[in-house]
Every structure is written in C-alpha cells, then in structure tokens.
Design an enzyme around this catalytic site. Sequence first.
Site, short mmCIF file in Angstrom:
data_model
loop_
_atom_site.label_atom_id
_atom_site.label_comp_id
_atom_site.label_asym_id
_atom_site.label_seq_id
_atom_site.Cartn_x
_atom_site.Cartn_y
_atom_site.Cartn_z
N LYS A 47 0.86 -1.17 0.00
CA LYS A 47 0.00 0.00 0.00
C LYS A 47 0.90 1.23 0.00
CE LYS A 47 -2.17 3.05 3.17
NZ LYS A 47 -1.47 4.06 2.41
N GLU A 99 3.38 6.63 16.15
CA GLU A 99 1.99 6.46 16.60
C GLU A 99 1.28 5.37 15.79
OE1 GLU A 99 -0.10 10.06 15.90
OE2 GLU A 99 -2.06 9.20 16.44
N GLU A 108 9.82 0.99 10.76
CA GLU A 108 10.78 2.09 10.66
C GLU A 108 9.98 3.33 11.01
OE1 GLU A 108 13.97 2.13 9.80
OE2 GLU A 108 14.24 0.06 9.19
N CYS A 154 13.03 10.79 8.36
CA CYS A 154 13.06 10.19 9.69
C CYS A 154 14.45 10.40 10.30
CB CYS A 154 12.74 8.71 9.60
SG CYS A 154 13.65 7.87 8.31
N GLU A 189 8.95 15.31 17.07
CA GLU A 189 9.42 15.25 15.69
C GLU A 189 8.69 16.31 14.88
OE1 GLU A 189 8.47 11.72 13.46
OE2 GLU A 189 10.49 11.65 12.62
#
Lengths: 481, 477
Positions: B192, B248, B268, B302, B399
């Site tokens: 996806k 999350e 990840e 990230c 973040e």
Amino acid sequence: RDIFINNEWHNSVSGKKFPVFNPATEEKICEVEEGDKEDIDKAVKAARQAFQIGSPWRTMNASERGRLIYKLADLIERDRLLLATMESINGGKLFSNSYTLDLGGCVATLRYCAAYLSTNDCVFYFPDGNFFGYTRHEPIGVCGQIIPWNFPLFMFIWKIGPALCCGNTVVVKPAEQTPLTALHVASLIQEAGFPPGVVNIVPGYGPTAGAAISSHMDIDKVAFTGSTEVGKMIKEAAGKSNLKRVTLELGGKSPFIVFADSDLDSAVEVAHQALFYHQGQCCIAASRLFVEESIYDEFVRRSVERAKKYVLGNPLTPGVSQGPQIDKKQYEKILDLIESGKKEGAKLECGGGPWGNKGFFIQPTVFSNVTDEMRIAKEEIFGPVQQIMKFKSLDDVIKRANNTHYGLAAGIFTKDIDKAITVSSALQAGTVWVNCYSVVSPQCPFGGFKMSGNGRELGEYGLQEYTEVKMVTMKISQKNS
Amino acid sequence: EGRGVPGNTGGWPGSPGRAGDIFINNEWHESKSGKKFATYNPSTLEKICEVEEGDKLDVDKAVEAAHAAFQRGSPWRRLDALGRGWLLHQLADLVERDRAILATLETMDTGKPFLHAFFIDLEGCIKTLRYFAGWADKIQGRTIPTDDNVVCFTRHEPIGVCGAITPWNFPLLMLVWKLAPALCCGNTIVVKPAEQTPLTALYLGSLIKEVGFPPGVVNIVPGFGPTVGAAISSHPHISKIAFTGSTEVGKLVKEAASRSNLKRVTLELGGKNPCIVCADADLDLAVECAHQGVFFNQGQCCTAASRVFVEEQIYPEFVRRSVEYAKKRPIGDPFDIRTEQGPQIDQKQFDKILDLIESGKKEGAKLECGGSAMEDRGLFIKPTVFSEVTDTMRIAKEEIFGPVQPILKFKNIEEVIKRANSLEYGLTAAVFTKNLDKALKLASALESGTVWINCYNAIYAQAPFGGFKMSGNGREL
C-alpha cells in the site's frame, strides 16, 4: 524472602504470598512471595541500573561474562541432584528425566552460550564513497522473560543464557506453578559472582507480574514461552506500550508423518515418545500422527501395546514411567478433549480417563481413525493423548500437515531420500526431524512458523535475537579496498 | 501524457489498455467499491489525477493472488534463486531506462526538487535493487555440529505473503527498500503506497509486469491507512508486515498484527536525531552536514538532525554560520534546478510544523531566521533556525518533520550523551569531532541504530538501517 533483586532477597511489596504444590500428591510444598507490578518496577530499576554505560556489567570483558556463565554451569552441575529432585517434586516430572535431560540440557546450554562470546563477530561494511563502516552487535538492554511450567529450569536457562551472553540484564517471572528451581539458581547466580541487578527474579502470576512486564515502559524486550493465546496478548501489550522487541515460543499441533517404507519398530517407539514424553506437556508434542494407509493397522496395534506399558505414580519413585499433569486446570482440559474425541467418533484404543484417587493423573490414551476436523486433531491437548490418522499420498499429507495455524515442529519417518527432502522442505514448521524426534540442542535454532511463535531461540540465530544492531559509518579521507 | 514513451506499457493512470490502478496478478483493476481518490501536486496545489481507492475487499483479492503465487510448486517457488536475482537486475535496468519519467512523477507528487529525485531517490532505487539482486542466490543456511548421530542444517525460507506500507517522503525509494529484500528472499508482496504519493508505485507496477515477474508476486493496492493499511495489518493470511511511518501508527500496526495472527513485524518509525558537534570538529564540515541533515527533503526525513548539540566554546560561531546557510537556502519550484527546498507535502503537515514553530517562539527559544510560511506560496515554509533551545521545549522533544533547526548548547561529553539518549526515539545520531577516543566513545554510548561520524545521511544498501527503542523494530537493508 523470595523476590531476587540486586542479588538480595526481598518480600513482596504487597506482603502477599502464594502456595506452590506437588501435582503428584496435591499437597502444598511451601509458600512463595507473590510479586506484582511494584516488584517488577523495583526489579526493572535494578536491571536498568546494572545496564548503565560504565557499569560493572557493561565494562566487563566479554570473556569475563563468558567465564561467569561457565561458573554458573559448574554450580548447577554441583547442585544437580538437589535441582533435579526439586524439579520432579514441583513439576511432576520423572526424576530420571529431570536429572538427565533437564539438568543435562541446562548445563550444556549455558556452556554453549558462554563460549559464543568469543565468536560473536561484528561485520565490516563497504559503503560506497570514502567511508569506513562497521556494525556493533549491542545488547538490547533490560529483557523481561516469562517462563513456562513444563520445563521450568530448562526454559529459564534457555532465556537467561543467551540474554546474559549478549550483555543484557534480565527480569524473570517463573511460572506460578513452578518457581522453585529458578529461585535456587538465583542463589547460584549470586555465588557465581554476577554483578547485582544483572539477573532479577520475581515470582508471581501472569495477569499481574507477567502483564507488568509486557507493558513496562522501561523494558526493551520481552521473551515469552507459553500458549498462543497469551502470546498474542503479550505482543499486543508490547505494541501498545513502548514497541519493545518480542520473541515468542508458543503452542503446536506438530505432525509426525510415517511412510510405509520406514523402520516400523523405530517409528512406533519414536512417535510414542514424541507424544507421551513428560505426560504430553511439550510444545513440540507430536499430536497429529499421520500413518500411510498400508501400514496403518499394524502401526496402531503396536502403538497401543506400547502405550499400555506405563506405570503411573510418584515421579520420584524408580520404575514409575508416567507422572501427573501439572494442575487441575490442565487435567480438566485434557479430560474434556478426550471426551470430545469419543463424542466426535474417534476410536478409543486404550486409556481415556483419569487414574488414581490423588494427584492429577491421566491414563495414557490412544485414538485411532481420527479425522482432521475433530477437536483432538486441531486443538493442542498438552496431555498423554495420541491421535493416529491415516493418509494416502505425499501431496495430500503435506497439505493436511500444513493445514493449521501452528507451525512449531514436525517429524518424518522414511528411508527414501527424495521423500525426506521433499517433505522436510514443504512442511511449514520451524524444526523438522527426519527419522528422529525431539532432538533439541543448544547449537540449533528453535522456534515456530506462523502462530507457533515469533523469532528463534538458541543457535547463532537465537543469540542474534538478543542483540540490537548499530551501524557506525565514519568518513575517511581516502578509501582503499 | 505517457503515450509514445519508449517501453511504457501503461505506467500512467488512464493509459491506453489500463483498466484501473489496483495492480493484482500483473493486471490493472478498478476498486471493488468504485471509489477513487485524488492525488495533488503540493507545489502548485493542483490535482494531478484520480486514482482507484482500494479497501478491504481489494486487499483480500491481492492477498489471494499473493498467496496463490506463493504456493508450493508455483512458478515463483520453483524459480532458481539466481533467476529471482536476474529479475531484480532487470527491474533495476528498467528503472534506469525510465529514470527521468519516474523522477518527474516523484517531483510532481511530493514537491521534492527534481534534481534530488533524479540523483538521490532514483540512484538509491537502482542501487538497492542491484544490491539485493546480488543477494538472491546467497541466502544460505548452515550445517550445525550437534550431539548424537544426526545431520542438522538450517534452511532460510521465504516467510510468505508480506504486506508493505510505504510513506510519502521517499515514495519510490521506500517502496524499493521493502520490495527488493522481500523478493530477493522469495516472498510475495502486497503493497500500500502512501495516499499522498501513489504515482511512482503504480508506474513501478507496469515495469514489474514488463520485466516478467510471475503474476501475483507483486500486488499494489492504493488507498488510505484506516482502510487498506488496517486491512493489511490484521489480515490472517499475511505472514509479515513492514511499515515505515510515524511511531503512533507503528504501534497500531504492531497491535493489529498481534491481535490477528502474530504476523512478523518490522517498523521504521520517527526520530528526533541528535547531531553532536564537539569543539574540535571541522566547523565548516559540521555546519554544512548539520544543515543538510535537517533541511534535506524539506525536513521530511526520519533521519532529520532535529537536535543539534553544539559544544559551548563554538556555539555562537556555529549558530552564526548555520543561520547564514539557512538564509541562503534556495526555496522554489521543484522543477527549477536551483531549488534546494520545495513545499511541505500537505496542509496537515504544514499546519503541524507551523504550530511547532509557534511553540518554539512561545517557549522562549531565540528565532534566528525564518519562522513562518512563505507569503502567498501555498505549502512553502521558510528555513527556520532556533538557538538557545533547551531540552524541555516542544521543538526539542517532538518530531517536527519540517525545515526547522533547533540548536542546543552542551558543556561536556557525559552530559550530552545523557541528553541525547533521553528520548524514546533512537533512529540515528551524528558526531563531529577529530578526536578518535571521543568518536568511538560517543559511537558506543549513543542509543541509535545508526551513528554517523563526521558525515550525515550516509545511507547505503549495504548498511543495515533501523531504530533503537521506539524508532522501530528490526532492520532494513
């Protein structure tokens, strides 16, 4: 005082205790301090402290860690008789098995892990560009470990051996049915000289102490051996809390396939042990026995003959060949499944009910003409109940063997090389035994496909599960190959 | 418009012969529900096109195909390992052939500068495919010396049907990171792509068909997280799920995996990566690396260096040079070759970044430059530098995923190690120093899956990548 934290013995924070029983006599052996969340918190604090950069454990040479683990193996060997006796009384395990297999396995596993350290290489990488790269295989951190009751000491060693070898610190919850041998080994850990906080043991129950471990925000990994049902809850709690790493060793409904060309005597005996060992209370129990049509009737006859030879009784008594089930809950579950076998139309060849008027004893039971949709062919029984099913073709038996969401182990009996390789490659099982069964060794990775588990224990693969990989990439002015 | 492009066999939505955008069994399908969703160009805010919107039923179809392709005796299972590697090599060749098209699609869909898409994203894709192509016939088991008269060996088997959920920040590259290792090891896959950026994944589908992977080996279902993503995470016939995205959502994926069938999980997730600059560092190098480290890809990495710890003695000079760099950073149209910074991906991210910038101002950090959106420029945000940042501020803990550089001060190594390790994240870290002892000490002590020394974003197919703690589970590459 039975809660072992920082090499000291504590009472439970709540003051509660719980009883520990002898399943052969149903008598209470003693009471043990009952740990709960607060005790786990204390243990984790100690384990975290022992894991700090600069701590005695972190700065210890790897070879010294290995030496401590060797020392522990020696001490267990010294106290082998005591531990084997304790394990038999508490676990309902035949004394001869405790002494030779459980204790022998513990010592061998520790020695394997101790020596692993000097061979655990890091790898140098060759990234493109002017860089020098290497990986460090670091310990993960504080590992929570939840141990089952079927091989209490042996499973305890399977967990702490690799964890300690790789430099982690641990918080262990032994099964509430069988905490005693773990607690004795705690004193040996102290005697061997492990720094305080490296190993901590909190006896208690699953929904309290076990759950506290799975959802603890300061535990970096949880390793669990037990039922698939509880395994799911543990992984879920790990995801909900802090994404701690998870390894699981869960249930099985392992197929044992006997082809017409096998050595029949050997197949019957091995299949028998593969199911009935330790009263059927093994995750690898060969509880779906597929026998090729042409030898089926003879196989059943010999298996029944073999099953009828048991002497039930107190596992400490020489000459006894089958002990009790671990507790009332298991006992009732097994009897219920036996009843379902009768109701659903399997043919009861022998046994089929309880034995004796004290202790959780069940007669060794054999069912033939078992079909795939029966409960006894689908659900894990964990008792002395053998299901013998018939098959016609190789492709058919492979499909049927794989038609389960379990995938722990499998056995194949044949003399034909092509059958052996074809079938072992096709079976969805973490371990496949050919012309043998239950060959478990610390060098070999052990674990489940599908819902029999996540990850592997022992062997190089299992030890890798107790490391966290760090990639270090350094710029250099010029690279040369 | 895609027609007449050499070798293209339906890469664009709406191409001739392409009946839909859901790629199952090497065929294009419409969604079962008939729904579609739009994908936008974040630079112009215009709709690029509409894409079929998959849901649970489409995932079920895809899994069925992947499952069939994985059956014992199937073309994929019987293919030599070398053959698998060869298919991956050929896919790398086609990606290279269509590099300009893919880079263009990626730039339109994400807003990243075209030159970055062409030279970084596409380069990474091609190299990663070739790296794993080479591994295919080197997946080796072991023979093990056990006790007793037995022969013991391990087989490294493919897991089975793998689900992959990929993010919007490096859409094609992250897809290749998932696809290449999975296929190399003989798995089949249901992917996806992120709903913001499905286009390059769909183009890759046409290349997979062109190369000749057997039907069902790769399946692609565009759609949204709560529908397609959730269906993949809890599917009873998917044996492993690999997810790149926020911490999350990573937790939800792991929970769903546990509740359903204990599928294997690799994650990840996010990071709040420390970049530690010691007084003895090469200052120019450190400033430039820290700058690129946080601002690259509009801050949407990230690995973003979003906590820059600078040793006291060089702090004012470091801040001064960093601000100079930030003020010079060319922001503009991603197709302009001078552009280094494009727009943020969408309104939601844009709003979140501006909110965090405001928190920085409110909580007392010193705004050195930037600090707001570009006037009249849609989703563009000015490169922003904060100094005098302290550990308790939101910009030092959360973040940001945007062009915001928080610079903090430290006195000594012990202190900075503690502070760097104090968060639940642990993805990457960087250290700038000329001193060997400091470098190795910091590399050991930092709780991060990757530590860079005197460099940044040195990411290669050969080097394992992944997070400690809540930045992830497992490793990629």
